[in-house]
Design an enzyme around this catalytic site. Structure first.
Site, PDB file in Angstrom:
ATOM      1  N   SER A 128      36.063  62.360  11.543  1.00  0.00           N
ATOM      2  CA  SER A 128      34.731  62.330  12.155  1.00  0.00           C
ATOM      3  C   SER A 128      33.636  62.317  11.096  1.00  0.00           C
ATOM      4  O   SER A 128      33.782  62.909  10.032  1.00  0.00           O
ATOM      5  CB  SER A 128      34.532  63.548  13.058  1.00  0.00           C
ATOM      6  N   LYS A 182      40.628  65.636  17.687  1.00  0.00           N
ATOM      7  CA  LYS A 182      39.513  64.693  17.533  1.00  0.00           C
ATOM      8  C   LYS A 182      38.996  64.237  18.902  1.00  0.00           C
ATOM      9  O   LYS A 182      37.790  64.083  19.114  1.00  0.00           O
ATOM     10  CB  LYS A 182      39.956  63.485  16.692  1.00  0.00           C
ATOM     11  N   HIS A 185      36.944  66.990  20.194  1.00  0.00           N
ATOM     12  CA  HIS A 185      35.701  66.954  19.400  1.00  0.00           C
ATOM     13  C   HIS A 185      34.744  65.938  20.016  1.00  0.00           C
ATOM     14  O   HIS A 185      33.556  66.207  20.210  1.00  0.00           O
ATOM     15  CB  HIS A 185      36.025  66.581  17.943  1.00  0.00           C
ATOM     16  N   ASN A 186      35.276  64.765  20.350  1.00  0.00           N
ATOM     17  CA  ASN A 186      34.418  63.720  20.918  1.00  0.00           C
ATOM     18  C   ASN A 186      33.908  64.098  22.305  1.00  0.00           C
ATOM     19  O   ASN A 186      32.762  63.799  22.647  1.00  0.00           O
ATOM     20  CB  ASN A 186      35.168  62.388  20.973  1.00  0.00           C
ATOM     21  N   GLU A 189      31.165  66.261  21.731  1.00  0.00           N
ATOM     22  CA  GLU A 189      30.073  65.399  21.231  1.00  0.00           C
ATOM     23  C   GLU A 189      29.312  64.756  22.411  1.00  0.00           C
ATOM     24  O   GLU A 189      28.075  64.745  22.430  1.00  0.00           O
ATOM     25  CB  GLU A 189      30.705  64.336  20.330  1.00  0.00           C
TER      26      GLU A 189
END
Ligand code: 6PG
Length: 467
Positions: A128, A182, A185-186, A189
């Site tokens: 990222s 990830k 995480h997104n 986000e």
């Protein structure tokens, strides 16, 4: 002839910048791209002496030290499978394929199993930081065989972003786990971005602030507990001019996505995780893309007239700040709760304090408040909900009434704020000791004899409710 330490395949912006970053760190890097011109273009623009271009996959592979370390930076999905298929006939036992794209974690698990049949290791690595991070230091989330990770660890450590001199990379766990982290995480986000954009529309449409004034608000907030990369870039985005005026006013209001947020929500449903803030953020992007329908509906469907905040603006803005912070906490706590459930389901043994720790620099969701998460998870890796930690309990005690004030005021004005509303809904649902689910159970039993449990004695019951 000197051998290269690592090869990077895929010279789109992320691959190119990672290759440059690795070369800057002193490693010899081989680069390859399906279309030759992209590789040539990298060579024209870069001054690094230790990057070597290859135009034939066999030459590229021959140039690598053994065991060969091959970083794939190609599109997720079919393109990743295609390049693995091209490589497979040339791979030897011990070689390591590293997928640094935003791949779906179940694809990563499948690819890992397939490659392992030939004793080839596969690392699914979340990376990222966007184009800037790739070049100057991303946050790196490697999953896969630990022995393979140990071989690429020195490279990852030197290229990763540093938080207080500590590289933002940590071994996440067995295959699939790096891409899973990830993915979440997104998802976080998406929620972070949605919450910030709801605050922007409130400041614009209800406080009647100009872009410059909104930017100033974010600037001030960025100096306190809301300090984060996303608030920081938002402040700058709102100041960007083009020949017509503020560029933001000319950006089409249709948010697109590449699917990682959707995957996070789909997986939350499978895990029975209440991921409503992230899910509303994905839905908000979908609704935004219905531009022509929205244009039509804006003429047909009625709503209230907006009454501007005219007095006590400072109080309103402070409530807004608190509402944003508490909602952000709720979004992160939902995301981390999902990580906990996935960890249990897949036996990944995820270490939440390390994950929060490597999110503190380099990645898109880097934020000051992650320091709190690191401390909380250091003491309790399986805390059932971050909101129950003493620090966040205290914040919610102080901030929940602000979130409530903002949500009720803005909803009355007819302005859609799905992520803020769902944060409050989750908060209130979670703190409710007696919910309405007793009626649902009774209804299920009534029409389908699905049975129900009682709160005064154990056992499973069925009643003929309509008799
Ligand atoms: C990152 C970003 C990156 C991706 C965005 C865009 O961590 O660097 O997450 O991987 O560019 O997620 O995703 P959407 O197109 O789905 O918004």
């Amino acid at each position: 002839m000197k051998k290269n330490d690592i090869g990077v395949i895929g010279m789109a912006v992320m691959g190119r910048n990672l290759a440059l970053n690795i070369a800057k760190s002193g490693y010899n890097v081989a680069i390859f791209n399906r279309t030759i011109n992209k590789t040539k273009d990298v060579m024209l623009k870069c001054s690094e002496k230790n990057i070597s271009p290859y135009f034939l996959i066999q030459d590229f592979l021959r140039s690598l030290k053994k065991p060969r370390r091959i970083l794939l930076m190609v599109q997720s999905g079919q393109a990743t499978d295609d390049i693995i298929n091209v490589l497979t006939p040339y791979l030897n036992s011990g070689d390591i394929i590293i997928d640094g794209g935003n791949s779906f974690y179940k694809d990563t698990i499948r690819r890992s199993k397939d490659l392992l049949k030939n004793n080839v290791s596969f690392l699914g690595v979340g990376i990222s930081g966007g184009e800037y991070g790739a070049l100057n230091g991303p946050s790196i989330m490697p999953g896969g065989q630990k022995s393979a990770y140990d071989i690429v660890k020195p490279i990852f450590k030197s290229i990763a972003s540093k938080f207080k001199n500590q590289p933002c990379v940590a071994y996440i766990g067995p295959n699939g786990s790096g891409h899973y982290v990830k993915m979440v995480h997104n998802g976080i986000e998406y929620a972070d971005m949605q919450l910030i954009s709801e605050v922007y529309i409130i400041l614009k449409n209800i406080v009647n602030y100009s872009n410059k004034e909104i930017s100033d608000v974010f600037d001030i907030w960025n100096q306190g507990e809301l300090n984060s990369y996303l608030i920081d870039i938002t402040k700058n985005i709102l100041r960007k001019k083009d020949h017509n005026g503020d560029l933001i006013d000319y950006v089409l209001d249709e948010a697109v996505n590449k699917g990682t947020g959707k995957w996070t929500c789909q997986d939350a449903l499978d895990l029975h995780e209440s991921l409503n803030v992230i899910t509303e953020s994905v839905f908000a992007r979908y609704v935004s893309s219905l531009k022509s329908q929205r244009m039509l509906a804006s003429k047909i469907l009625s709503g209230p007239n907006v009454s501007l905040v005219s007095s006590h603006k400072d109080d309103f803005i402070e409530d807004l700040r608190k509402a944003l912070y508490l909602s952000k906490i709720i979004a992160y706590s939902q995301g981390f709760s999902q990580l906990g459930s996935a960890s249990k389901k897949y036996y990944w043994n995820l270490k939440c304090h390390e994950i929060a720790s490597i999110f503190r620099s380099g990645c898109i969701i880097q934020a000051d408040f992650l320091n709190q998460l690191v401390e909380i998870y250091k003491y309790d890796n399986i805390i059932i909900n971050l909101l129950l930690s003493p620090y966040f309990q205290d914040i919610s005690k102080q901030y929940q009434s602000s979130l409530r004030k903002i949500v009720s005021y803005v909803v009355k004005q007819g302005i859609a704020i799905p992520a803020l509303v769902s944060s409050l809904t989750y908060y209130d649902s979670y703190r409710t000791s007696q919910s309405s689910a007793n009626l649902i159970q009774a209804q299920r039993d009534c029409f389908g004899a699905h049975t129900y449990k009682r709160n005064d004695k154990s056992g499973v019951y069925h009643t003929n409710w309509l008799e």
